[in-house]
Design a protein around this motif. Structure first.
Motif, PDB file in Angstrom:
ATOM      1  N   HIS A  19      60.251 -32.549  40.375  1.00 23.47           N
ATOM      2  CA  HIS A  19      61.007 -32.628  41.623  1.00 23.47           C
ATOM      3  C   HIS A  19      61.793 -31.367  41.928  1.00 23.47           C
ATOM      4  O   HIS A  19      62.022 -31.042  43.089  1.00 23.47           O
ATOM      5  N   TRP A  26      59.568 -26.841  49.083  1.00 24.80           N
ATOM      6  CA  TRP A  26      59.917 -27.306  50.438  1.00 24.80           C
ATOM      7  C   TRP A  26      60.902 -26.349  51.095  1.00 24.80           C
ATOM      8  O   TRP A  26      60.751 -25.980  52.253  1.00 24.80           O
ATOM      9  N   ARG A  30      59.948 -24.734  54.717  1.00 22.67           N
ATOM     10  CA  ARG A  30      60.345 -25.587  55.847  1.00 22.67           C
ATOM     11  C   ARG A  30      60.574 -24.812  57.138  1.00 22.67           C
ATOM     12  O   ARG A  30      60.419 -25.363  58.224  1.00 22.67           O
ATOM     13  N   LEU A  51      60.748 -32.875  61.342  1.00 26.38           N
ATOM     14  CA  LEU A  51      60.866 -32.258  60.013  1.00 26.38           C
ATOM     15  C   LEU A  51      61.068 -33.322  58.936  1.00 26.38           C
ATOM     16  O   LEU A  51      60.525 -33.211  57.827  1.00 26.38           O
ATOM     17  N   ALA A  55      58.753 -33.926  55.764  1.00 24.28           N
ATOM     18  CA  ALA A  55      59.346 -33.948  54.416  1.00 24.28           C
ATOM     19  C   ALA A  55      58.914 -35.210  53.671  1.00 24.28           C
ATOM     20  O   ALA A  55      58.584 -35.162  52.476  1.00 24.28           O
ATOM     21  N   CYS A  59      56.570 -35.577  50.184  1.00 25.92           N
ATOM     22  CA  CYS A  59      56.905 -36.376  48.996  1.00 25.92           C
ATOM     23  C   CYS A  59      55.787 -37.352  48.647  1.00 25.92           C
ATOM     24  O   CYS A  59      55.446 -37.529  47.485  1.00 25.92           O
TER      25      CYS A  59
ATOM     26  N   ALA B  81      65.856 -26.459  60.343  1.00 27.17           N
ATOM     27  CA  ALA B  81      64.981 -26.705  59.184  1.00 27.17           C
ATOM     28  C   ALA B  81      65.766 -26.649  57.883  1.00 27.17           C
ATOM     29  O   ALA B  81      65.528 -27.443  56.967  1.00 27.17           O
ATOM     30  N   ASP B  82      66.717 -25.709  57.820  1.00 27.91           N
ATOM     31  CA  ASP B  82      67.501 -25.561  56.589  1.00 27.91           C
ATOM     32  C   ASP B  82      68.339 -26.798  56.273  1.00 27.91           C
ATOM     33  O   ASP B  82      68.754 -26.995  55.130  1.00 27.91           O
ATOM     34  N   SER B  83      68.598 -27.591  57.301  1.00 21.95           N
ATOM     35  CA  SER B  83      69.428 -28.783  57.072  1.00 21.95           C
ATOM     36  C   SER B  83      68.592 -29.987  56.606  1.00 21.95           C
ATOM     37  O   SER B  83      69.146 -31.023  56.282  1.00 21.95           O
ATOM     38  N   VAL B  84      67.279 -29.834  56.607  1.00 25.47           N
ATOM     39  CA  VAL B  84      66.418 -30.973  56.241  1.00 25.47           C
ATOM     40  C   VAL B  84      65.950 -30.822  54.793  1.00 25.47           C
ATOM     41  O   VAL B  84      65.188 -29.915  54.468  1.00 25.47           O
ATOM     42  N   GLU B  85      66.462 -31.706  53.962  1.00 27.56           N
ATOM     43  CA  GLU B  85      66.045 -31.725  52.551  1.00 27.56           C
ATOM     44  C   GLU B  85      65.005 -32.819  52.355  1.00 27.56           C
ATOM     45  O   GLU B  85      64.849 -33.694  53.212  1.00 27.56           O
ATOM     46  N   LEU B  86      64.339 -32.776  51.239  1.00 27.02           N
ATOM     47  CA  LEU B  86      63.403 -33.861  50.923  1.00 27.02           C
ATOM     48  C   LEU B  86      64.191 -35.144  50.702  1.00 27.02           C
ATOM     49  O   LEU B  86      65.297 -35.097  50.162  1.00 27.02           O
ATOM     50  N   PRO B  87      63.654 -36.277  51.139  1.00 27.18           N
ATOM     51  CA  PRO B  87      64.376 -37.531  50.920  1.00 27.18           C
ATOM     52  C   PRO B  87      64.562 -37.787  49.431  1.00 27.18           C
ATOM     53  O   PRO B  87      63.577 -37.807  48.678  1.00 27.18           O
ATOM     54  N   MET B  90      62.689 -40.377  47.343  1.00 27.11           N
ATOM     55  CA  MET B  90      61.237 -40.244  47.295  1.00 27.11           C
ATOM     56  C   MET B  90      60.765 -39.150  46.355  1.00 27.11           C
ATOM     57  O   MET B  90      59.602 -39.093  46.012  1.00 27.11           O
ATOM     58  N   ILE B  91      61.684 -38.263  45.971  1.00 26.07           N
ATOM     59  CA  ILE B  91      61.272 -37.208  45.045  1.00 26.07           C
ATOM     60  C   ILE B  91      60.859 -37.839  43.726  1.00 26.07           C
ATOM     61  O   ILE B  91      59.840 -37.506  43.142  1.00 26.07           O
ATOM     62  N   ALA B  94      57.582 -39.280  43.938  1.00 23.17           N
ATOM     63  CA  ALA B  94      56.466 -38.341  43.823  1.00 23.17           C
ATOM     64  C   ALA B  94      56.039 -38.160  42.373  1.00 23.17           C
ATOM     65  O   ALA B  94      54.863 -37.978  42.076  1.00 23.17           O
TER      66      ALA B  94
END
Lengths: 215, 233
Positions: A19, A26, A30, A51, A55, A59, B81-87, B90-91, B94
């Protein structure tokens, strides 16, 4: 930034479920994903929402990428599909929208909230609107090149095209952009002129009607 | 002109006196200067062209200005875009994706086998038990004596569907539920979040179409003539 900071081994680790590697991959990609989304999304769709969708797909589906070299084209396809999927939803909503009175769809936002370019100057918005009129194969590289320091080599890796082709497309795309902006400006000038003529003819007509009535 | 641009992608060639090759070369020179990667040779060529074609300076200025405008909008997009992290949840998912894929690949067969087993068992019961025969005659098999208060969620749901169907309120259930998320649990099981979709119908006196007024505000407008078919949402 002439090369990607995340290499094949890091992408491979992300595919394998690491992770930290996935987050790093990512974060590096992004921004250009945002450029791809802008190139394909409907005007009224929120960039941030799309986005988030991408994202989530990263995942969920990352483990399906078989070759780290194909990760970037795969991510581009995910972004394009997300944007086009939203486009289809918008079209369906526009075709026939029935709602119970007083019912507000929770996901619905105003058009003004959806445009990420809200804080930008009018000139910048005008150029972006013209850039979105470019043919698809020119739109993406032209927009990606405007991301800080994204090199031809990086763009070619995303688009799976030779660097020379990318350079040619950017050069031609910029020429087309100049022409589109010129045409748009001419059209808006004509439109303004027509409105002015209409207003003046209406005021002439009302003036003659008043003078006729006075007689 | 605009139409001409949209007609073709790669086949597009600007119409200028010098021919397509010369135009491409001119465009690439302008582009390299805008990108700040023009070398000494590029500048020499640029000056040679500019000696015959003064327009190139104007085109360069326009290209530079437009590039800066687009950079401004892309800078804004990059900030978004910089404000959007992976949920976050859900990491971890994965990490277990491959394991889950294995389970789901074989889980389908296991589920089918379980359904077959239940069906065969209930067939056996229904042949010997008259109560069971009555249950199977209905659309939804629920215990005839089951009260809603004491029913399990499944029984209550089935009861709602059956009652709704009889009252004309429920049209049916969409067969394939929508998978929202799967989360691996500490004990090795999986929590699956999904949406069950029930199609309902309602008879209304009037319907409204949503539109926007001149200020962009959303307003409902009554539909005078009933359309043949309108799909909602």
């Amino acid at each position: 930034m002439n090369e990607w900071s995340t290499d094949g081994s890091q992408i491979q680790a992300a595919i394998g479920g690491d992770h930290d590697a996935l987050s790093a991959v990512w974060r590096e990609h992004r921004r250009w994903v945002a450029a791809i989304l802008i190139a394909h999304k409907p005007r009224e769709t929120d960039l941030e929402d799309l986005l988030q969708v991408v994202a989530m797909q990263v995942c969920r589906k990352m483990s399906e990428v078989r070759d780290p070299n194909l990760f970037r084209p795969w991510l581009r396809t995910v972004a394009i599909n997300a944007a086009r999927g939203e486009g289809r939803k918008v079209n369906t909503r526009k075709r026939g929208m029935l709602r119970f009175v007083g019912f507000e769809h929770p996901n619905r936002r105003g058009v003004s909230d959806a445009t990420h370019a809200n804080g930008c100057s009018d000139d910048a918005k005008r150029v972006l609107a013209a850039a979105l009129q470019l043919p698809e194969s020119y739109r993406e590289p032209v927009l990606m090149r405007c991301l800080k320091n994204m090199s031809y080599k990086q763009i070619s890796a995303v688009l799976e095209l030779p660097e020379t082709t990318v350079e040619t497309r950017i050069a031609r795309g910029r020429r087309m952009l100049r022409e589109i902006v010129q045409i748009n400006d001419q059209q808006s000038e004509k439109q303004q002129q027509r409105e002015l003529n209409k207003q003046s003819s209406m005021s002439d007509a009302s003036a003659s009607a008043i003078s006729g009535g006075a007689r | 002109m605009n139409k001409e641009i949209h007609q073709s992608d790669d086949s597009y060639r600007p119409q200028r006196e010098g021919g397509a090759m010369k135009d491409d070369q001119r465009d690439e020179l302008i582009s390299r200067v805008v990108d700040g990667c023009a070398g000494a040779d590029d500048w020499n060529q640029f000056r040679q062209i500019a000696a015959e074609d003064q327009q190139i300076w104007s085109d360069l200025a326009v290209a530079q200005s437009q590039y800066e405008g687009l950079c401004e909008t892309m800078h804004s997009a990059a900030a978004t875009a910089d404000s959007v992290e992976l949920p976050g949840g859900m990491i971890r998912h994965a990490q277990h994706q491959q394991r889950f894929e294995f389970v789901s690949r074989w889980g389908g067969w296991a589920a089918a086998a379980a359904i077959l087993l239940v069906w065969v068992t209930s067939m056996g019961n229904s042949q010997t038990n008259p109560d069971a025969q009555r249950q199977n005659a209905g659309m939804v098999p629920i215990g005839s004596n089951t009260m809603l208060q004491s029913a399990t969620p499944e029984q209550a749901m089935d009861q709602y569907i059956a009652a709704g169907y009889q009252a004309g309120r429920v049209v049916g259930e969409i067969p394939n539920p929508i998978l929202v998320e799967t989360r691996p649990m500490d004990d090795g099981t999986f929590e699956v979040l999904y949406i069950r979709q029930i199609l309902e119908r309602k008879i209304l006196d009037e319907v409204y179409r949503e539109t926007n007024d001149e200020f962009g505000n959303s307003i409902p407008v009554p539909i005078q003539d009933a359309p043949k078919q309108v799909r909602s949402f």
